[in-house]
Scaffold this active site. Structure first.
Site, mmCIF file in Angstrom:
data_model
loop_
_atom_site.group_PDB
_atom_site.id
_atom_site.type_symbol
_atom_site.label_atom_id
_atom_site.label_comp_id
_atom_site.label_asym_id
_atom_site.label_seq_id
_atom_site.Cartn_x
_atom_site.Cartn_y
_atom_site.Cartn_z
ATOM 1 C CB ILE A 1 2.243 -4.456 6.821
ATOM 2 C CG1 ILE A 1 1.949 -5.891 6.141
ATOM 3 C CG2 ILE A 1 1.999 -4.632 8.221
ATOM 4 C CD1 ILE A 1 0.618 -6.363 6.261
ATOM 5 N NE ARG B 1 -13.935 31.155 -8.000
ATOM 6 C CZ ARG B 1 -12.871 31.843 -8.560
ATOM 7 N NH1 ARG B 1 -11.762 32.356 -8.008
ATOM 8 N NH2 ARG B 1 -12.521 31.471 -9.882
ATOM 9 C CD GLN C 1 -33.145 25.518 -6.705
ATOM 10 O OE1 GLN C 1 -33.238 25.072 -7.805
ATOM 11 N NE2 GLN C 1 -34.112 25.550 -5.793
ATOM 12 N N GLY D 1 -10.918 24.848 -10.404
ATOM 13 C CA GLY D 1 -9.696 24.619 -10.735
ATOM 14 C C GLY D 1 -8.829 24.539 -9.500
ATOM 15 C CD GLU E 1 -9.278 -2.151 9.226
ATOM 16 O OE1 GLU E 1 -10.358 -2.649 9.785
ATOM 17 O OE2 GLU E 1 -8.464 -1.727 9.906
HETATM 18 C C1 FAD Z 1 -2.931 1.778 1.904
HETATM 19 C C2 FAD Z 1 -3.152 0.391 2.477
HETATM 20 C C3 FAD Z 1 -2.882 -0.155 3.714
HETATM 21 C C4 FAD Z 1 -3.238 -1.157 4.075
HETATM 22 N N1 FAD Z 1 -3.078 -1.826 5.140
HETATM 23 C C5 FAD Z 1 -2.998 -3.086 5.410
HETATM 24 C C6 FAD Z 1 -2.557 -3.545 6.786
HETATM 25 O O1 FAD Z 1 -2.101 -2.554 7.776
HETATM 26 N N2 FAD Z 1 -2.655 -4.812 6.892
HETATM 27 C C7 FAD Z 1 -3.139 -5.902 6.093
HETATM 28 O O2 FAD Z 1 -3.150 -7.079 6.357
HETATM 29 N N3 FAD Z 1 -3.556 -5.474 5.009
HETATM 30 C C8 FAD Z 1 -3.577 -3.773 4.493
HETATM 31 N N4 FAD Z 1 -3.965 -3.547 3.380
HETATM 32 C C9 FAD Z 1 -4.512 -4.515 2.240
HETATM 33 C C10 FAD Z 1 -5.713 -4.409 2.084
HETATM 34 O O3 FAD Z 1 -6.645 -4.924 3.105
HETATM 35 C C11 FAD Z 1 -6.143 -5.120 0.841
HETATM 36 O O4 FAD Z 1 -5.579 -4.343 -0.272
HETATM 37 C C12 FAD Z 1 -7.625 -5.428 0.368
HETATM 38 O O5 FAD Z 1 -8.069 -6.106 1.244
HETATM 39 C C13 FAD Z 1 -8.008 -6.110 -0.982
HETATM 40 O O6 FAD Z 1 -7.068 -6.824 -1.133
HETATM 41 P P1 FAD Z 1 -6.082 -7.202 -2.649
HETATM 42 O O7 FAD Z 1 -5.492 -6.007 -2.799
HETATM 43 O O8 FAD Z 1 -5.502 -8.396 -2.495
HETATM 44 O O9 FAD Z 1 -7.286 -7.098 -3.704
HETATM 45 P P2 FAD Z 1 -8.116 -8.379 -4.110
HETATM 46 O O10 FAD Z 1 -8.490 -9.033 -3.120
HETATM 47 O O11 FAD Z 1 -7.096 -9.001 -5.238
HETATM 48 O O12 FAD Z 1 -9.214 -7.810 -5.119
HETATM 49 C C14 FAD Z 1 -9.180 -7.112 -6.200
HETATM 50 C C15 FAD Z 1 -10.532 -6.633 -6.764
HETATM 51 O O13 FAD Z 1 -11.585 -7.729 -6.956
HETATM 52 C C16 FAD Z 1 -12.575 -7.579 -6.035
HETATM 53 N N5 FAD Z 1 -13.012 -9.034 -5.418
HETATM 54 C C17 FAD Z 1 -12.195 -9.988 -4.949
HETATM 55 N N6 FAD Z 1 -13.014 -11.121 -4.552
HETATM 56 C C18 FAD Z 1 -14.230 -10.560 -4.861
HETATM 57 C C19 FAD Z 1 -15.325 -11.395 -4.765
HETATM 58 N N7 FAD Z 1 -15.734 -12.577 -4.090
HETATM 59 N N8 FAD Z 1 -16.395 -10.764 -5.290
HETATM 60 C C20 FAD Z 1 -16.678 -9.593 -5.711
HETATM 61 N N9 FAD Z 1 -15.302 -8.824 -5.686
HETATM 62 C C21 FAD Z 1 -14.117 -9.470 -5.420
HETATM 63 C C22 FAD Z 1 -12.108 -6.867 -4.819
HETATM 64 O O14 FAD Z 1 -13.230 -5.824 -4.158
HETATM 65 C C23 FAD Z 1 -11.197 -5.719 -5.688
HETATM 66 O O15 FAD Z 1 -11.862 -4.789 -6.460
HETATM 67 C C24 FAD Z 1 -3.748 -2.137 3.071
HETATM 68 C C25 FAD Z 1 -3.913 -1.864 1.839
HETATM 69 C C26 FAD Z 1 -3.551 -0.422 1.367
HETATM 70 C C27 FAD Z 1 -3.814 0.032 -0.171
#
Ligand code: FAD
Length: 382
Positions: free
Chosen positions: A157, A267, A278, A339, A362
């Site tokens: 979060i 550079r 190019q 580098g 998101e």
């Molecule tokens: C720095 C940071 C800030 C964040 N801030 C917030 C925030 O403020 N509020 C909040 O609520 N969340 C927040 N998040 C959470 C973020 O939105 C989630 O990490 C993200 O939605 C992915 O969910 P997960 O990590 O559970 O991955 P998972 O859902 O477990 O996914 C893992 C992998 O599987 C893939 N995958 C999952 N389902 C499918 C499908 N049906 N088809 C194909 N591929 C799939 C995903 O694309 C991903 O590559 C934040 C995350 C980070 C890293």
């Protein structure tokens, strides 16, 4: 860009760029090194109206449209992506309140927030066991005579430790999206335990924590919108939020490209500047073209949101293309620096780390593709 803008959109973008250049850019590398949350800077941004940009003026916000919001987000991210993502999640949360909160809730929470009295806001949807599949969330809210009791955990979060209020999604009914409701949970609510800051790869000055709800007590008036309406509330906010993340990633890529162009001009190798090769020219041309394409998709989605037209797939296209283009541009600019691109002395190293997460939060790139493909397969005519 050659896109006509209103005077108001131009003013918002100029104000954001001016602040970003003066107040954010100079300390961005240091904040990254120390992972210091930019609390003072966020206070100043609240005074400029950037914490509640899309909240109407009558509710204390800036009343900016989605195009103005995207332009401001790009300008802030060019200077500091950590600050930009704090703004993104704060604006996501405050837009939900402006769209769905009751007049009493707006007076109590939204107005003081927009005035800067509460600091940033958080948007708490993701959980330890589900992010992409948000409809599977398990944090539960049970109604009793005194209001609501929340139990469960949220993960990742943004601003979770610093926010004055959290917009939290919790299950009030059975399995699936229909069982989810939306709540305002104030900072310090009894039973709300804030986890430790994540030690992240990039955007290190943006705080990211887990929130634990252990019989967390909130008032009856904490429910936002109707019971069971939480999931559509979250999805529609995320749709618009994705345009902001697209703009954020364009800002990151623009700053990398500017650094790359400057480096290519000074550079020297094999008796000439890098810019005289190019290959360098072609790389820079591809970057410029991809970023302009990202801009066009982003502004199209923002315009559709502003005119109230269907924009879900278009917002996902903007986020998918802009964040993936950002990854390519930033990677090429690290390569162009040789580098030096691998050294903390050069901003492209930080930008490279900051850029990676834009394809994850998101909604991952895969989730954006799902939204776009579903829309494509559903539509009979375009
Ligand atoms: C720095 C940071 C800030 C964040 N801030 C917030 C925030 O403020 N509020 C909040 O609520 N969340 C927040 N998040 C959470 C973020 O939105 C989630 O990490 C993200 O939605 C992915 O969910 P997960 O990590 O559970 O991955 P998972 O859902 O477990 O996914 C893992 C992998 O599987 C893939 N995958 C999952 N389902 C499918 C499908 N049906 N088809 C194909 N591929 C799939 C995903 O694309 C991903 O590559 C934040 C995350 C980070 C890293």
């Amino acid at each position: 860009m050659g896109i006509p803008l209103t005077d108001e959109q131009r003013m918002v973008a100029d104000a954001a760029r001016d602040f970003a250049t003066r107040r954010l850019a100079p300390g961005a590398a240091e904040r990254d090194r120390t992972a210091r949350f930019p609390l003072d800077e966020i206070g100043a941004l609240a005074e400029l109206g950037l914490l509640a940009m899309k909240v109407p003026i009558v509710d204390g916000g800036a009343g900016t449209d989605n195009v103005g919001y995207a332009l401001a987000m790009e300008a802030i991210a060019e200077a500091c992506a950590s600050t930009a993502v704090i703004l993104a999640s704060s604006n996501l949360a405050s837009k939900i309140l402006s769209d769905h909160a009751s007049p009493e809730q707006k007076e109590r929470w939204l107005r003081p927030y927009a005035e800067g009295a509460l600091g940033p806001a958080s948007f708490a949807l993701s959980e330890p066991s589900c992010g992409s599949d948000a409809a599977a969330l398990t944090t539960a809210a049970r109604e009793d005579a005194d209001g609501w009791l929340l139990n469960g955990a949220k993960m990742w979060i943004t601003s979770g430790a610093q926010a004055g209020m959290h917009v939290v999604f919790a299950r009030t009914g059975g399995a699936g999206p229909e069982g989810i409701s939306c709540f305002i949970v104030p900072r310090g609510a009894p039973g709300l335990v804030v986890g430790k800051e994540e030690d992240k790869m990039g955007q290190r000055a943006s705080g990211t924590v887990a929130l634990h709800f252990e019989d967390c007590r909130v008032e009856p008036s904490a429910l936002v919108g109707a019971r069971g309406e939480g999931y559509p509330i979250a999805l529609s906010a995320l749709g618009a939020g994705r345009v902001g993340i697209a703009a954020l990633s364009i800002g990151l890529a623009e700053s990398a490209l500017a650094a790359g162009v400057a480096y290519a001009q000074e550079r020297r190798a094999f008796g000439r500047t890098l810019g005289e090769f190019q290959n360098t020219q072609f790389v820079l041309a591809d970057c410029r073209t991809e970023l302009d394409a990202a801009w066009l998709l982003t502004l199209r989605a923002a315009r559709l949101l502003d005119t109230g037209d269907k924009a879900a797939a278009e917002s996902s296209m903007a986020k998918l293309f802009a964040t993936e283009a950002c990854g390519r541009v930033v990677d090429r600019m690290v390569q162009l620096h040789g580098g030096n691109g691998y050294s903390r002395e050069y901003p492209v190293e930080r930008i490279y780390r900051d850029a990676r997460v834009t394809r994850i939060y998101e909604g991952t790139s895969e989730v954006q593709r799902l939204v776009i493909a579903r829309d494509l397969l559903r539509s009979t005519s375009r």
